[in-house]
Scaffold this motif. Structure first.
Motif, PDB file in Angstrom:
ATOM      1  N   ASN A   1      13.090   4.191   7.524  1.00  0.00           N
ATOM      2  CA  ASN A   1      12.202   3.933   8.658  1.00  0.00           C
ATOM      3  C   ASN A   1      11.257   5.110   8.909  1.00  0.00           C
ATOM      4  O   ASN A   1      10.071   4.915   9.209  1.00  0.00           O
ATOM      5  N   ASP A   2      11.781   6.335   8.797  1.00  0.00           N
ATOM      6  CA  ASP A   2      10.939   7.515   9.009  1.00  0.00           C
ATOM      7  C   ASP A   2       9.817   7.568   7.973  1.00  0.00           C
ATOM      8  O   ASP A   2       8.677   7.908   8.295  1.00  0.00           O
ATOM      9  N   TYR A   3      10.170   7.243   6.725  1.00  0.00           N
ATOM     10  CA  TYR A   3       9.156   7.245   5.670  1.00  0.00           C
ATOM     11  C   TYR A   3       8.052   6.230   5.981  1.00  0.00           C
ATOM     12  O   TYR A   3       6.860   6.534   5.879  1.00  0.00           O
ATOM     13  N   LEU A   4       8.454   5.015   6.351  1.00  0.00           N
ATOM     14  CA  LEU A   4       7.470   3.961   6.609  1.00  0.00           C
ATOM     15  C   LEU A   4       6.652   4.260   7.859  1.00  0.00           C
ATOM     16  O   LEU A   4       5.456   3.947   7.912  1.00  0.00           O
ATOM     17  N   ALA A   5       7.275   4.871   8.859  1.00  0.00           N
ATOM     18  CA  ALA A   5       6.530   5.265  10.049  1.00  0.00           C
ATOM     19  C   ALA A   5       5.470   6.300   9.686  1.00  0.00           C
ATOM     20  O   ALA A   5       4.349   6.291  10.227  1.00  0.00           O
ATOM     21  N   GLY A   6       5.811   7.194   8.743  1.00  0.00           N
ATOM     22  CA  GLY A   6       4.840   8.172   8.274  1.00  0.00           C
ATOM     23  C   GLY A   6       3.669   7.512   7.562  1.00  0.00           C
ATOM     24  O   GLY A   6       2.509   7.921   7.722  1.00  0.00           O
ATOM     25  N   GLN A   7       3.962   6.468   6.767  1.00  0.00           N
ATOM     26  CA  GLN A   7       2.895   5.724   6.106  1.00  0.00           C
ATOM     27  C   GLN A   7       1.977   5.056   7.138  1.00  0.00           C
ATOM     28  O   GLN A   7       0.758   5.010   6.965  1.00  0.00           O
TER      29      GLN A   7
ATOM     30  N   ALA B   1      11.488   5.299  -7.054  1.00  0.00           N
ATOM     31  CA  ALA B   1      12.910   5.662  -7.116  1.00  0.00           C
ATOM     32  C   ALA B   1      13.526   5.687  -5.727  1.00  0.00           C
ATOM     33  O   ALA B   1      14.681   5.286  -5.535  1.00  0.00           O
ATOM     34  N   ARG B   2      12.757   6.127  -4.746  1.00  0.00           N
ATOM     35  CA  ARG B   2      13.269   6.169  -3.371  1.00  0.00           C
ATOM     36  C   ARG B   2      13.461   4.753  -2.838  1.00  0.00           C
ATOM     37  O   ARG B   2      14.472   4.444  -2.198  1.00  0.00           O
ATOM     38  N   PHE B   3      12.478   3.869  -3.101  1.00  0.00           N
ATOM     39  CA  PHE B   3      12.612   2.483  -2.642  1.00  0.00           C
ATOM     40  C   PHE B   3      13.846   1.834  -3.254  1.00  0.00           C
ATOM     41  O   PHE B   3      14.603   1.134  -2.575  1.00  0.00           O
ATOM     42  N   THR B   4      14.025   2.059  -4.552  1.00  0.00           N
ATOM     43  CA  THR B   4      15.144   1.433  -5.253  1.00  0.00           C
ATOM     44  C   THR B   4      16.475   1.903  -4.677  1.00  0.00           C
ATOM     45  O   THR B   4      17.392   1.099  -4.462  1.00  0.00           O
ATOM     46  N   ALA B   5      16.591   3.200  -4.412  1.00  0.00           N
ATOM     47  CA  ALA B   5      17.837   3.737  -3.851  1.00  0.00           C
ATOM     48  C   ALA B   5      18.100   3.155  -2.468  1.00  0.00           C
ATOM     49  O   ALA B   5      19.231   2.792  -2.141  1.00  0.00           O
TER      50      ALA B   5
ATOM     51  N   ASN C   1      10.370  -2.085  10.904  1.00  0.00           N
ATOM     52  CA  ASN C   1      11.443  -2.963  10.442  1.00  0.00           C
ATOM     53  C   ASN C   1      10.898  -4.123   9.610  1.00  0.00           C
ATOM     54  O   ASN C   1      11.530  -4.558   8.641  1.00  0.00           O
ATOM     55  N   LEU C   2       9.718  -4.610   9.981  1.00  0.00           N
ATOM     56  CA  LEU C   2       9.094  -5.695   9.228  1.00  0.00           C
ATOM     57  C   LEU C   2       8.730  -5.227   7.820  1.00  0.00           C
ATOM     58  O   LEU C   2       9.036  -5.904   6.826  1.00  0.00           O
ATOM     59  N   VAL C   3       8.105  -4.060   7.712  1.00  0.00           N
ATOM     60  CA  VAL C   3       7.714  -3.542   6.396  1.00  0.00           C
ATOM     61  C   VAL C   3       8.956  -3.235   5.563  1.00  0.00           C
ATOM     62  O   VAL C   3       8.978  -3.507   4.360  1.00  0.00           O
ATOM     63  N   ARG C   4       9.995  -2.692   6.189  1.00  0.00           N
ATOM     64  CA  ARG C   4      11.238  -2.409   5.452  1.00  0.00           C
ATOM     65  C   ARG C   4      11.834  -3.685   4.882  1.00  0.00           C
ATOM     66  O   ARG C   4      12.270  -3.723   3.724  1.00  0.00           O
ATOM     67  N   THR C   5      11.837  -4.745   5.666  1.00  0.00           N
ATOM     68  CA  THR C   5      12.368  -6.025   5.204  1.00  0.00           C
ATOM     69  C   THR C   5      11.555  -6.559   4.036  1.00  0.00           C
ATOM     70  O   THR C   5      12.112  -7.017   3.029  1.00  0.00           O
ATOM     71  N   LEU C   6      10.240  -6.493   4.151  1.00  0.00           N
ATOM     72  CA  LEU C   6       9.374  -6.997   3.083  1.00  0.00           C
ATOM     73  C   LEU C   6       9.521  -6.173   1.809  1.00  0.00           C
ATOM     74  O   LEU C   6       9.535  -6.713   0.699  1.00  0.00           O
ATOM     75  N   LEU C   7       9.639  -4.852   1.953  1.00  0.00           N
ATOM     76  CA  LEU C   7       9.763  -3.994   0.789  1.00  0.00           C
ATOM     77  C   LEU C   7      11.073  -4.264   0.056  1.00  0.00           C
ATOM     78  O   LEU C   7      11.111  -4.371  -1.174  1.00  0.00           O
ATOM     79  N   ALA C   8      12.159  -4.404   0.824  1.00  0.00           N
ATOM     80  CA  ALA C   8      13.455  -4.657   0.202  1.00  0.00           C
ATOM     81  C   ALA C   8      13.497  -6.040  -0.435  1.00  0.00           C
ATOM     82  O   ALA C   8      13.850  -6.188  -1.612  1.00  0.00           O
TER      83      ALA C   8
ATOM     84  N   GLY D   1       0.792  -1.218   0.000  1.00  0.00           N
ATOM     85  CA  GLY D   1       0.000   0.000   0.000  1.00  0.00           C
ATOM     86  C   GLY D   1       0.825   1.268   0.000  1.00  0.00           C
ATOM     87  O   GLY D   1       0.390   2.308   0.504  1.00  0.00           O
ATOM     88  N   VAL D   2       2.039   1.209  -0.559  1.00  0.00           N
ATOM     89  CA  VAL D   2       2.877   2.407  -0.644  1.00  0.00           C
ATOM     90  C   VAL D   2       2.821   2.938  -2.072  1.00  0.00           C
ATOM     91  O   VAL D   2       2.658   2.171  -3.031  1.00  0.00           O
ATOM     92  N   PRO D   3       2.948   4.249  -2.239  1.00  0.00           N
ATOM     93  CA  PRO D   3       2.783   4.850  -3.575  1.00  0.00           C
ATOM     94  C   PRO D   3       3.835   4.382  -4.571  1.00  0.00           C
ATOM     95  O   PRO D   3       5.034   4.417  -4.279  1.00  0.00           O
ATOM     96  N   LEU D   4       3.385   3.962  -5.744  1.00  0.00           N
ATOM     97  CA  LEU D   4       4.308   3.565  -6.791  1.00  0.00           C
ATOM     98  C   LEU D   4       5.184   4.739  -7.216  1.00  0.00           C
ATOM     99  O   LEU D   4       6.309   4.548  -7.666  1.00  0.00           O
ATOM    100  N   GLY D   5       4.677   5.965  -7.034  1.00  0.00           N
ATOM    101  CA  GLY D   5       5.457   7.140  -7.383  1.00  0.00           C
ATOM    102  C   GLY D   5       6.732   7.284  -6.577  1.00  0.00           C
ATOM    103  O   GLY D   5       7.632   8.041  -6.958  1.00  0.00           O
TER     104      GLY D   5
END
Length: 399
Positions: A190-196, A162-166, A229-236, A155-159
């Protein structure tokens, strides 16, 4: 004391395990190696030994339980990028955190995502055809497919792609970065995902982040840090590995002549995916270290509490005692109990998702573009060599 061999061992091709791994496997016993950072570790290469290490309670993923300091952790990056994540937790914490996503990644639920994934794949091929050849298969298809799927799932923006990839590029390839730079990048993610997550606390959603936030609000034992941390792991993990394997698989199929066979025999796509998972290392070097919690014997060698053990999955997946003619890529191989996704408690939770995406990718490409071929000679394809995943820097194809 003689200097320990440096690990990973060198290879003559990004997608070919080092010949030294086969030599070590033939010697049957684990060997001591030195990674770029941390203390020495035992290297396990045989299939039977790999399953033992990955499943026995004598080994853990939390170094503190083995009495190890963070600086001692055998690793390829300046800092342990798995620290404080589900990947580095042991039961009961690992079991508690993993259950929050387990039901999302069951084979039945993943099958519900197949039609949507097929639609994305069709649209990506449409765009390639409209643009015309040559096309960079990694950028136009390999990267685009899994990032769209994981973004939809979380549920994170596809837009923000580029940030996810970096961020994920940094996580898997930190060469040249200081520990402070790596930690700063992780904190930014982590700050970005906490904001989400904060957004979903105010405006609930049905995506995975929304489900985790809802579970936390309703009283389940999941801290904010654990959730992030869980969402970061899954996203990566949910896009970097699959994005690399799609061009890797297509490169090998085109080079070996098996791409045309899959076009002619689409029923082989599923077995081809399993064989490619066995044949192409999902991780470019041994899996994350396991820490010895109690003395145990591996292949005739006694490892003691506090020792570290690396499991080289690519070597285990070419063990001739398990796989007939293991050095041959056989897209019709029927019996294939490979360990590409690991084994035991820490087996990749996203294995069903990765399988589905890879099946859709190969099925769509071989059906829509049966005359696909490399636009440059195979030995001129440029390679990007991450510490963890390896892929073509670009894979120019034509049709």
């Amino acid at each position: 004391m003689p200097e320990l061999p440096a690990f990973p061992f060198p290879s003559d091709h990004a997608l070919r395990p080092s010949p030294r791994l086969g030599e070590v496997r033939g010697e049957r016993a684990p060997v001591r190696v030195q990674l770029p950072y941390g203390a020495p570790a035992w290297l396990v290469t045989r299939y039977e030994d790999a399953r033992l290490v990955l499943s026995s309670p004598a080994f853990g993923r939390d170094p503190r339980r083995a009495g190890l300091d963070e600086a001692d952790v055998a690793r390829s990056t300046p800092v342990d990028i798995t620290a404080q994540t589900m990947v580095s937790a042991d039961p009961p914490d690992h079991t508690r955190v993993r259950r929050f996503v387990f039901h999302t990644f069951t084979p039945r639920r993943i099958e519900r995502l197949r039609p949507g994934t097929e639609l994305i794949a069709e649209q990506l091929v449409d765009a390639m055809v409209e643009q015309g050849p040559p096309a960079d298969l990694f950028e136009a298809f390999g990267l685009a497919l899994p990032i769209q799927v994981i973004c939809d799932l979380l549920g994170v923006p596809l837009g923000d792609r580029a940030r996810f990839t970096a961020w994920t590029d940094m996580l898997v390839d930190a060469d040249g970065l200081t520990p402070e730079e790596v930690l700063a990048s992780i904190a930014e993610m982590n700050d970005y995902l906490a904001g989400q997550a904060d957004l979903r606390a105010e405006h609930p959603t049905d995506d995975l982040i929304g489900a985790l936030v809802r579970a936390r609000i309703e009283g389940d034992q999941l801290s904010v840090d654990e959730m992030v941390n869980l969402v970061r792991t899954l996203l990566a993990a949910g896009h970097e590995t699959t994005a690399s394997q799609i061009p890797n698989f297509v490169y090998l199929l085109l080079r070996n002549g098996d791409y045309k066979r899959l076009s002619d025999e689409p029923e082989l796509v599923h077995t081809a995916v399993e064989e490619l998972l066995r044949y192409v290392p999902l991780i470019a070097q041994g899996s994350f270290a396991r820490y010895v919690l109690e003395e145990i014997e591996i292949g005739g060698v006694t490892v003691r509490q506090g020792d570290q053990v690396l499991v080289e999955l690519s070597a285990a997946n070419r063990d001739g005692s398990v796989f007939a003619d293991p050095e041959t890529l056989d897209v019709a191989r029927a019996e294939n109990p490979h360990l590409a996704f690991g084994f035991g408690l820490h087996r990749c939770v996203g294995a069903s998702l990765a399988r589905m995406e890879l099946q859709v990718a190969l099925a769509t490409l071989t059906r829509r573009l049966p005359d696909l071929r490399l636009a440059v000679p195979a030995d001129e394809v440029p390679w990007h060599l991450h510490r963890f995943v390896r892929r073509p820097r670009e894979l120019l194809v034509t049709w």
